[in-house]
Design an enzyme around this catalytic site. Structure first.
Site, PDB file in Angstrom:
ATOM      1  N   TYR A 142      -5.173  69.101  78.268  1.00 27.38           N
ATOM      2  CA  TYR A 142      -4.379  68.207  79.109  1.00 27.38           C
ATOM      3  C   TYR A 142      -3.238  68.948  79.805  1.00 27.38           C
ATOM      4  CZ  TYR A 142      -6.226  63.630  77.683  1.00 27.38           C
ATOM      5  OH  TYR A 142      -7.002  62.524  77.490  1.00 27.38           O
ATOM      6  N   LYS A 190     -14.104  71.891  67.075  1.00 25.57           N
ATOM      7  CA  LYS A 190     -15.384  72.435  67.544  1.00 25.57           C
ATOM      8  C   LYS A 190     -15.323  73.943  67.320  1.00 25.57           C
ATOM      9  CE  LYS A 190     -19.395  71.885  69.675  1.00 25.57           C
ATOM     10  NZ  LYS A 190     -20.535  71.127  69.101  1.00 25.57           N
ATOM     11  N   ASP A 222     -18.749  66.565  67.376  1.00 28.14           N
ATOM     12  CA  ASP A 222     -19.981  65.815  67.679  1.00 28.14           C
ATOM     13  C   ASP A 222     -20.451  65.040  66.449  1.00 28.14           C
ATOM     14  OD1 ASP A 222     -20.414  68.326  66.565  1.00 28.14           O
ATOM     15  OD2 ASP A 222     -22.202  68.769  67.761  1.00 28.14           O
ATOM     16  N   ASP A 246      -8.444  61.602  72.151  1.00 25.17           N
ATOM     17  CA  ASP A 246      -8.538  60.586  73.206  1.00 25.17           C
ATOM     18  C   ASP A 246      -9.896  59.900  73.124  1.00 25.17           C
ATOM     19  OD1 ASP A 246      -7.917  59.195  75.628  1.00 25.17           O
ATOM     20  OD2 ASP A 246      -9.207  60.610  76.696  1.00 25.17           O
ATOM     21  N   ASP A 250     -10.988  55.823  71.401  1.00 26.47           N
ATOM     22  CA  ASP A 250     -11.659  54.747  72.155  1.00 26.47           C
ATOM     23  C   ASP A 250     -12.932  54.347  71.408  1.00 26.47           C
ATOM     24  OD1 ASP A 250      -9.833  54.788  74.325  1.00 26.47           O
ATOM     25  OD2 ASP A 250     -11.465  54.441  75.758  1.00 26.47           O
TER      26      ASP A 250
END
Ligand code: IPM
Ligand code: MG
Length: 355
Positions: A142, A190, A222, A246, A250
């Protein structure tokens, strides 16, 4: 106590959901003998329209001078469809996070018994799920530089950067949360692909011995995306970098049954910010249909984290539970018998009054 609260309503449904949270805060404060002092600040597309800047200096000053920031939502489709827009509403949110040093975003994910049937997931899987996602908020892709386009416009790049100190402070905060809960911490990364993730693991491995009572596990993002949905109860505290957090939060809102229910607290170096995790839902703006509960529950987090007022926070949460049990809910939760945004706010404030 006098609560000095900065109110940044922002765009879309922001102003209407903030109004309901304020009704609830006022009602709690009347009940408990506190006073409030609200100061409004412009942010997002509204701020761009008025000042050209999505996070004006004046707004920052108001935030710095307050004890807590109550934030609505940010985003406007006028900017989404213009990939070359010079300023964007979202950059105001990012600038606020950076300038207030809000490195930790705390997103609790819980279930409400009266809503279990609303989740698209099977009731026996989600029942009793109760986790807290801790998202790093001021680093990673970001904010990493360089970010941009090549001169010919045919190449674009974002850079993911993490420093050891940024990882260290968020991981310690996550351990502290785990210590106060079920003592289980999952770090999501990751590390099989990304250098930043490998630094996260290395840093985590150094810190872990300081928290021998916490069971720590590592999980690739994942795999985590799958397990959150498949077996949500297995998680207690989850810590991860900005972008993964983020996306996963959601996704996790599906467990609760509506994105309109999830609150968040962003804490760090200066004034803490309390905001729903959902966006500005521009299609619903001004229609009195948006769910105010994520913002109301963010106010509960504000009482708890900014003012250390646990019973005030619990009063807000009880009101929210009662509204759901009574079916006083917006259309995202009950489309056949929906209550308006403003009427949900009135109901909550009155319920608190009557306690
Ligand atoms: C969130 C939002 C923001 C983010 C957007 C609006 C920039 O999705 O708070 O989760 O990506 O952080
Ligand atoms: Mg998001």
């Amino acid at each position: 106590m006098n609560l000095k609260i900065a109110v940044l309503a922002g765009d879309g449904i922001g102003p209407e959901i903030i109004d309901q949270a304020i009704k609830v805060i006022d009602s709690v404060c009347r009940k408990k003998g506190h006073t409030t002092q609200y100061r409004k600040g412009l942010v997002g597309a509204t701020a761009i329209d008025n000042t050209g800047n999505p996070y004006p200096e004046e707004t920052h000053r108001i935030c710095m001078e307050s004890d807590a920031v109550l934030f609505g939502a940010i985003g406007d489709p006028r900017f989404d469809n213009d990939p070359r827009a010079r300023v964007r509403p979202e950059s105001g949110l990012l600038e606020m996070r950076k300038k207030l040093g809000l490195y930790a975003n705390i997103r609790p994910v819980m279930t409400f018994p009266s809503l279990l049937h609303k989740s698209p997931l099977r009731k026996d899987l989600v029942e009793g799920a109760d986790l807290v996602a801790i998202r790093e908020l001021t680093g990673g892709i970001y904010f990493g530089k360089p970010q941009g386009r090549s001169e010919d416009g045919n190449t674009a790049y974002d850079t993911c950067v993490y420093h050891r100190y940024e990882i260290d402070r968020i991981c310690r905060l996550a351990f502290d949360f785990a210590m106060k809960r079920r003592k289980k911490l999952t770090m999501v990364d990751k590390a099989n692909v990304l250098a930043t993730s490998r630094l996260w693991r290395e840093t985590m491995q150094e810190i872990a011995p300081d928290y021998p009572d916490v069971e720590l596990e590592y999980m690739f993002v994942d795999n985590a995306a799958m397990q959150i949905i498949q077996w949500p109860r297995r998680f207690d505290v989850l810590v991860t970098e900005n972008m993964f957090g983020d996306i996963l939060t959601d996704e996790a809102s599906v467990i609760t049954g509506s994105l309109g229910l999830l609150p968040s607290a962003s804490i760090g170096l200066h004034t803490s910010v309390f905001e729903p995790i959902h966006g500005s839902y521009p299609q619903a703006a001004g229609k009195n249909i948006a769910n105010p509960l994520a913002t109301v529950l963010s106010a509960a987090l504000m009482f708890e984290y900014a003012f250390n007022m646990k019973s005030e926070a619990d009063l807000v949460r009880s009101a929210v539970e009662a509204s759901m049990t009574e079916g006083v809910v917006t259309e995202d939760i009950d489309s056949s018998n929906a209550t308006g945004t403003s009427e949900v706010g009135d109901w909550l404030a009155e319920w608190i009054e009557k306690q």
